[in-house]
Write a protein that holds these residues in place. Structure first.
Motif, PDB file in Angstrom:
ATOM      1  N   UNK A   7      -9.415  45.504  72.982  1.00 35.34           N
ATOM      2  CA  UNK A   7      -9.511  45.742  71.546  1.00 35.34           C
ATOM      3  C   UNK A   7      -8.518  44.797  70.899  1.00 35.34           C
ATOM      4  N   UNK A   8      -8.966  43.805  70.129  1.00 36.04           N
ATOM      5  CA  UNK A   8      -8.031  42.805  69.600  1.00 36.04           C
ATOM      6  C   UNK A   8      -7.102  43.330  68.507  1.00 36.04           C
ATOM      7  N   UNK A   9      -7.364  44.517  67.974  1.00 37.82           N
ATOM      8  CA  UNK A   9      -6.397  45.061  67.017  1.00 37.82           C
ATOM      9  C   UNK A   9      -5.442  46.024  67.741  1.00 37.82           C
ATOM     10  N   UNK A  14      -8.195  53.511  68.147  1.00 38.56           N
ATOM     11  CA  UNK A  14      -9.441  52.739  68.153  1.00 38.56           C
ATOM     12  C   UNK A  14      -9.710  52.194  69.560  1.00 38.56           C
ATOM     13  N   UNK A  15      -8.651  51.757  70.247  1.00 40.33           N
ATOM     14  CA  UNK A  15      -8.816  51.299  71.637  1.00 40.33           C
ATOM     15  C   UNK A  15      -9.436  52.415  72.471  1.00 40.33           C
ATOM     16  N   UNK A  33     -11.048  48.858  82.090  1.00 40.58           N
ATOM     17  CA  UNK A  33      -9.602  48.841  81.842  1.00 40.58           C
ATOM     18  C   UNK A  33      -9.413  48.456  80.386  1.00 40.58           C
ATOM     19  N   UNK A  34      -9.032  49.420  79.543  1.00 39.42           N
ATOM     20  CA  UNK A  34      -8.948  49.163  78.095  1.00 39.42           C
ATOM     21  C   UNK A  34      -7.519  48.802  77.695  1.00 39.42           C
ATOM     22  N   UNK A  35      -7.378  47.685  76.990  1.00 41.06           N
ATOM     23  CA  UNK A  35      -6.053  47.215  76.549  1.00 41.06           C
ATOM     24  C   UNK A  35      -6.122  46.752  75.097  1.00 41.06           C
TER      25      UNK A  35
END
Ligand code: 2AL
Length: 242
Positions: A7-9, A14-15, A33-35
């Motif tokens: 997630x770029x923000x 939100x991620x 894998x969420x970052x």
């Protein structure tokens, strides 16, 4: 396979929401894998936000290196996509790019429904860059701020549905592309209400990333996406150098 979802923000809630949408779309055996970047804007709603967010995407790709099988950049401006493709051999997909490809396979023309009207130009630039300007019949802003979608978009459903109905009629489109990662949770309900295919870029990118991995394809290391040349990086970017 290991799929890095960026997630770029920098909004952690939100991620988490995007990660949930990605896991729901992923096949068994795909580990998501969420970052998010360690710095940058809470949401991406213009060129300046996007410039800083692209550096954040580069940071996360640098940290991941080649320890992943694929990556997805989960913001509709696809910030840092070309840079990410230089930073790893794993295939990297942007959600706008993935959604445009999928939409063009199931309709002769599609419309994009997005957040702030000022972000429409970012999507229009991408349509030209990727060569989809003849398939997209319109990009429409709802003027819903990205972070207002944090409840999964439920509070904004009526406004998005209304905008999509007008877009379908005005553009003579056969499908709707959702123009923000924060709209992922609305996709199924909107499709039901509108009676046309509704494409969420997060799910589209996850499925296409799996397909590329399944085909054994990686980003070409020859030519334009060759690894960055070794040189010093200075200031806060010093650890990102090659
Ligand atoms: C987005 C998105 O997907 N994430 C974000 O912060 N901004 N897109 C948009 N059109 O506003």
């Amino acid at each position: 396979m290991k799929l890095l979802l960026i997630n770029p923000n920098t909004t952690a809630a939100m991620t988490a929401n995007i990660a949930e949408a990605a896991r729901a779309a992923a096949s068994p055996g795909t580990e998501v894998l969420a970052v998010q970047p360690s710095f940058g804007p809470a949401s991406i709603e213009g060129f300046f936000d996007e410039a800083i967010a692209a550096a954040g995407v580069a940071e996360q790709m640098r940290l991941a290196g080649d320890r992943i099988d694929a990556a997805v950049i989960a913001c509709f401006g696809d910030p840092g996509l070309d840079a990410a493709r230089e930073a790893t051999r794993a295939p990297v997909l942007g959600i706008a790019e993935a959604a445009f490809h999928i939409a063009s396979m199931i309709s002769t023309g599609f419309s994009v429904v997005t957040t702030m009207t000022r972000t429409c130009v970012i999507a229009e630039h991408l349509l030209h860059k990727y060569g989809f300007e003849r398939r997209c019949r319109g990009v429409h802003g709802t003027d819903i701020p990205v972070l207002a979608l944090e409840d999964g978009g439920l509070g904004s459903m009526a406004q998005i549905e209304d905008c999509a109905r007008q877009a379908l009629a005005r553009d003579r489109s056969g499908a709707i592309v959702l123009g923000c990662a924060g709209m992922a949770g609305l996709c199924a309900a909107l499709q039901q209400k509108l009676g046309v295919p509704v494409i969420d870029g997060v799910a589209a990118a996850v499925q296409l990333a799996q397909a590329l991995h399944g085909l054994g394809l990686k980003t070409s290391a020859v030519g334009d996406y060759a690894p960055p040349l070794p040189k010093a990086y200075t200031g806060w970017a010093a650890p990102l150098g090659w």
